[in-house]
Design an enzyme around this catalytic site. Structure first.
Site, PDB file in Angstrom:
ATOM      1  N   GLY A  31       0.805  -1.209   0.000  1.00  0.00           N
ATOM      2  CA  GLY A  31       0.000   0.000   0.000  1.00  0.00           C
ATOM      3  C   GLY A  31       0.839   1.261   0.000  1.00  0.00           C
ATOM      4  CG  ASP A  32       3.643   4.190   1.513  1.00  0.00           C
ATOM      5  OD1 ASP A  32       4.289   4.779   0.617  1.00  0.00           O
ATOM      6  OD2 ASP A  32       3.184   4.779   2.501  1.00  0.00           O
ATOM      7  CG  ASP A  33       7.159   4.864  -1.485  1.00  0.00           C
ATOM      8  OD1 ASP A  33       6.472   5.137  -2.494  1.00  0.00           O
ATOM      9  OD2 ASP A  33       7.467   5.713  -0.624  1.00  0.00           O
TER      10      ASP A  33
END
Length: 467
Positions: free
Chosen positions: A255-257
């Site tokens: 859900g992120d980098d």
């Protein structure tokens, strides 16, 4: 096994059929006795099994005290060949526990370390010096599920066992703004050297998955990292103020980098002044629709330099290698080398942001301007792209020395008319389609540089160990 051999001889004299059955029994016995081989920076002299200390793998019984007691007990072997703790098949519920030096945590196939959702099993820690506050809340932070500080020679590996952070509890509290401490990370190693994290499946971390910080000589490889693409701040791997690190052969859905390279936040990162440097990221596969395959920053106030990314793949990901910084960050992102990316379904291929806000507090120095220079990209193919590039430097502080060569981008049906959006940048391009912006003029024959020297971490030879 010798007993089985004698038994086999007796039965062969009486019945060929029974003899065949006995041969099968012996083959099974041999298979059961065969050592498991694994690769590690160091092998261990002493081996213990979690169940020998009363642990219960039913997914319901807390084993927090067992993990901490066993590892403390095994620390006595630090100077006698080190120790390895086997986590056997089962679901081992636990809160936070601490590692020791010259130690291996080994997860067998079908072993699951299951993170407790009971906050009382997560000790609190002070904020990180280079951040000055927690990321979720100003006060301290929960200890990571697997934590270590001031260690030498620590390994977390296995035959693709699983660590499950059961993050949904924490994501819910974060979204409702109910947290007074920052969420736990899954694995955090601080102030340490000779770290290996490999051959595991990591799922649903409360926040960042793997966070080495203030550390050196790190190998992270063969990880499968999985979290829902809408889960908050579930970065895959975050090398933070680290030197001499290798990340390779990892598959990350997040859900992120997927990888976020960091070195501290605003005035706190500037004061600590520990850069992330001599980092190689290779053969990474990333899926992250709302974030980057590799992010440099935004917390980069100790500096980021000599980062090498090669042969990486992003699918359905917002951007490839993104630089995130802002006025007040200070320090630098420089000597970045990217070679050989394969990209499919991207919003941006190239993205640099000089106005990434989110300050630790109001105490940042508005005169602390970051230096972004010598950023090299080459040999990239991209398909189904919305924008080729969005490159925004800082007024009176342009991003310079950008080089882009041998890049071929196929835009999507939803393409934007202006493919290259550029402000406050300078550099050159060659053999790039679609045509770059005027701030990146073509220079015939230009081939962006990529280092030929070998980083010290690539010279580390893993040993073949037996369990």
């Amino acid at each position: 096994m010798s007993h089985n051999m004698n038994l086999l001889g007796h039965k062969l004299r009486n019945s060929n059929v029974i003899g065949v059955i006995s041969i099968i029994v012996i083959l099974v016995s041999v298979a059961e006795c065969r050592a498991v081989q694994y690769e590690a920076i160091n092998c261990r002299k002493h081996i213990a099994v979690l169940t020998d200390f009363g642990a219960v793998g039913d997914g319901k019984t807390s084993n927090t005290k067992v993990f901490n007691a066993v590892i403390k007990n095994l620390s006595q072997y630090e100077n006698d060949g080190g120790a390895l703790l086997v986590v056997p098949p089962g679901k081992w519920l636990t809160g936070s526990f601490n590692l020791t030096s010259h130690f291996t945590l080994f997860l067998q196939k079908d072993a699951v370390i299951l993170a407790s959702q009971d906050e009382s099993e997560w000790p609190s820690l002070p904020v990180l010096p280079s951040y000055g506050r927690g990321r979720d809340a100003p006060a301290g932070r929960f200890s990571s599920l697997i934590f270590g500080t001031n260690l030498t020679d620590v390994i977390i590996t296995g035959t693709n066992g699983t660590i499950d952070g059961q993050g949904s509890y924490w994501w819910g509290k974060f979204k409702k703004k109910e947290l007074t401490l920052t969420r736990p990370y899954m694995i955090e190693i601080m102030y340490s050297s000779e770290i290996q994290i490999s051959n595991l499946t990591l799922v649903n971390s409360p926040s960042w998955f793997v966070h080495p910080i203030y550390s050196s000589n790190i190998i992270i490889q063969g990880l499968t990292i999985l979290a829902p693409v809408d889960s908050p701040n579930t970065d895959g791997i975050d090398p933070d103020s680290c030197t001499n690190t290798k990340i390779q052969e990892c598959y990350i859905v997040s859900g992120d980098d997927c990888v976020a390279v960091k070195s501290g936040w605003d005035e706190y990162g500037i004061k600590v002044g520990m850069p992330t440097q001599h980092l190689i990221i290779r053969r990474l596969t990333c899926i992250s629709p709302d974030s980057a395959m590799i992010a440099l920053g935004s917390e980069m106030s100790g500096g980021i330099k000599d980062v090498r990314a090669e042969d990486n793949t992003a699918i359905n990901t917002e951007s490839a290698v993104r630089i995130k910084t802002a006025v007040g960050r200070g320090a630098y992102v420089k000597d970045i080398f990217v070679k050989g990316m394969t990209l499919k379904t991207m919003k941006y291929v190239f993205w640099m942001t000089g106005a990434y806000g989110s300050h630790a507090d109001s105490g940042f120095d508005p005169k602390a301007l970051p230096e972004i220079t010598r950023i090299n990209y080459r040999d990239i193919t991209a398909d189904n792209v919305t924008y080729a590039a969005r490159l925004d430097g800082i007024t009176n502080d342009p991003f310079t020395g950008i080089c882009i060569s041998n890049v071929h981008i196929k835009v999507s049906a939803a393409k934007k008319k202006l493919q290259w959006n550029c402000t406050n940048i300078a550099g050159v391009t060659n053999n790039v389609t679609p045509q770059p912006c005027s701030l990146l003029p073509q220079k015939e024959g230009q081939s962006c540089s990529y280092p030929k020297d070998i980083l010290p971490i690539d010279n580390v030879q893993l040993k073949t160990c037996s369990l």
